[in-house]
Design a protein around this motif. Structure first.
Motif, mmCIF file in Angstrom:
data_model
loop_
_atom_site.group_PDB
_atom_site.id
_atom_site.type_symbol
_atom_site.label_atom_id
_atom_site.label_comp_id
_atom_site.label_asym_id
_atom_site.label_seq_id
_atom_site.Cartn_x
_atom_site.Cartn_y
_atom_site.Cartn_z
ATOM 1 N N PHE A 30 0.854 -1.187 0.000
ATOM 2 C CA PHE A 30 0.000 0.000 0.000
ATOM 3 C C PHE A 30 0.891 1.238 0.000
ATOM 4 N N ARG A 31 0.267 2.369 -0.271
ATOM 5 C CA ARG A 31 0.985 3.645 -0.310
ATOM 6 C C ARG A 31 0.392 4.598 0.716
ATOM 7 N N ALA A 32 1.171 5.570 1.111
ATOM 8 C CA ALA A 32 0.665 6.581 2.037
ATOM 9 C C ALA A 32 -0.578 7.233 1.450
ATOM 10 N N GLY A 33 -1.613 7.384 2.251
ATOM 11 C CA GLY A 33 -2.850 7.983 1.786
ATOM 12 C C GLY A 33 -3.907 6.955 1.451
ATOM 13 N N ASP A 34 -3.485 5.715 1.185
ATOM 14 C CA ASP A 34 -4.456 4.664 0.906
ATOM 15 C C ASP A 34 -5.316 4.397 2.136
ATOM 16 N N PRO A 35 -6.547 3.954 1.913
ATOM 17 C CA PRO A 35 -7.353 3.508 3.053
ATOM 18 C C PRO A 35 -6.719 2.253 3.639
ATOM 19 N N SER A 74 -2.936 0.591 11.581
ATOM 20 C CA SER A 74 -3.833 1.083 10.541
ATOM 21 C C SER A 74 -5.271 0.644 10.791
ATOM 22 N N LEU A 75 -5.452 -0.327 11.662
ATOM 23 C CA LEU A 75 -6.807 -0.785 11.971
ATOM 24 C C LEU A 75 -7.644 0.339 12.575
ATOM 25 N N PHE A 76 -6.942 1.314 13.166
ATOM 26 C CA PHE A 76 -7.658 2.364 13.884
ATOM 27 C C PHE A 76 -7.472 3.736 13.266
ATOM 28 N N GLU A 77 -6.841 3.772 12.113
ATOM 29 C CA GLU A 77 -6.553 5.055 11.467
ATOM 30 C C GLU A 77 -7.337 5.158 10.168
ATOM 31 N N PRO A 78 -7.649 6.366 9.755
ATOM 32 C CA PRO A 78 -8.425 6.532 8.515
ATOM 33 C C PRO A 78 -7.592 6.306 7.247
ATOM 34 N N ARG A 79 -6.284 6.531 7.326
ATOM 35 C CA ARG A 79 -5.428 6.353 6.153
ATOM 36 C C ARG A 79 -4.076 5.806 6.569
ATOM 37 N N HIS A 80 -3.432 5.155 5.635
ATOM 38 C CA HIS A 80 -2.035 4.812 5.857
ATOM 39 C C HIS A 80 -1.184 6.066 5.790
ATOM 40 N N HIS A 81 -0.156 6.118 6.594
ATOM 41 C CA HIS A 81 0.702 7.299 6.609
ATOM 42 C C HIS A 81 2.092 6.995 6.090
ATOM 43 N N CYS A 82 2.289 5.809 5.533
ATOM 44 C CA CYS A 82 3.590 5.493 4.953
ATOM 45 C C CYS A 82 3.399 4.404 3.897
#
Lengths: 204, 204
Positions: A30-35, A74-82
């Motif tokens: 995945f990329r930063a910004g992805d769900p 990421s289970l608890f975050e709206p987006r990936h950050h990295c």
DNA sequence: GGATCCATATGATCACAGTCATACACAGTG
DNA sequence: CACTGTGTATGACTGTGATCATATGGATCC
């Protein structure tokens, strides 16, 4: 000491319906910004969580080898950050965040086990921060090497390239090679040419 | 961005029978090697998790102000691995590990909420590691300042001494003061004499 | 069998953080 | 009030990591 995995990620693996994926070296999961994708378990290969700093430096936030898990947060975050990039051909299982939440609602013990796992990761991350706070390259390096799992006789195997380790330590690879050479000349470190390391002297 | 507290520690506070404690500046809540105390919520004051490195450097692993919690990881560990020291007169509530485990067994949602909280702490800790990986003092400093909560107009308030921040950033206080002076001369940072900071330029 | 890519080195130079020293303002204490 | 401790600040010097350059051996790929 507290850099190893206290919690067995396998105990998290008693989870429903994971999806298996194969990744080639360089592939991004995945990329930063992805769900958020969900919880990822690494079976073979290795993946890195990476960011590129404002100045263009590549920063390795986390590295997961066989038996490790990552992206738990990421289970608890709206987006990936990295970004999550495979550094070798890899086989992973992805447990979708939504499915995991549903499973947790059905099986209350999952929440607690997940908390235990996250606590272990947190302790490891703090150890990393402690390492990065050391000003001298040799100190960071020795600290990281001492934290490596030790063979029954004193051999530790660095499961990655020295260059990769350099990035994890917040050092340039040049500084790392130089520190390594100095430590070897001082007799504190001995390398067999194939990723094996032997250390002399106390961790303290 | 992901350095702030996503999870409200107050939601964890819906817990049974915490024990309130008062601490004077310099008091230790626990020491490395002690059996885990449990989850600690800070109401007033501030506490730091500290270690002393092999070379005698003081390393700040974590800092908790009013509304923050800490020692969450100790719920799953056999011993504390660092000291917890009050840096100001403080009021805290301690939720004993055993009681918390019992409460989690009774109320399954506690485990999941705890996991969410730990995930947020993990993300913050990774952001810290990312910061520490920056080689230059000014970069670490600017990064930390940009991560500070911003007032409705652009004022941020550093809730601690610059010296304390220096320790968190893995820098000497001299390097921090010098970087700060340079940044101020360059017009990128403006300080009112009382812990307030104003920043110019984009975080990127 | 080249051609490429990468990890592994090592050298020279320079910027900069660590170290030690010094000074001042301020708070708390006896 | 003096005394002490701490935070803030700056100067001089030194060590060392970043940067740029260059070289080599091992893979991998046509």
């Amino acid at each position: 000491m507290y850099d190893c995995d206290h919690m067995d990620p396998a105990q998290l693996a008693a989870l429903p319906d994971g999806q298996d994926l194969r990744l080639a070296r360089g592939d991004a999961l995945f990329r930063a910004g992805d769900p958020p994708l969900g919880l990822v378990l690494v079976h073979r290969g290795a993946l890195e969580l990476r960011r590129v700093s404002a100045e263009g430096r590549l920063i390795v936030l986390h590295r997961a080898g066989p038996g490790d898990s990552f992206a738990e947060a990421s289970l608890f975050e709206p987006r990936h950050h990295c970004d999550a990039v495979a550094t070798a051909p890899s086989l992973v299982t992805v447990h979708a965040a939504a499915a995991l939440r549903r499973a947790a609602a059905a099986d209350p013990s999952i929440g607690w086990r997940l908390a235990a796992h996250l606590a272990a990761r947190l302790v490891a991350e703090r150890a990393r921060a402690e390492r990065l706070a050391q000003p001298r390259a040799a100190d960071r390096l020795l600290d990281a090497l001492h934290a490596l799992p030790e063979d029954d006789d004193g051999l530790r195997h660095l499961g990655r390239s020295w260059k990769t380790l350099a990035a994890e330590l917040g050092l340039t690879h040049e500084a790392t090679y130089r520190a390594l050479a100095r430590l070897e000349r001082a007799g504190l470190v001995r390398r067999d040419g194939r990723g094996g390391v032997r250390l002399a002297g106390p961790p303290a």
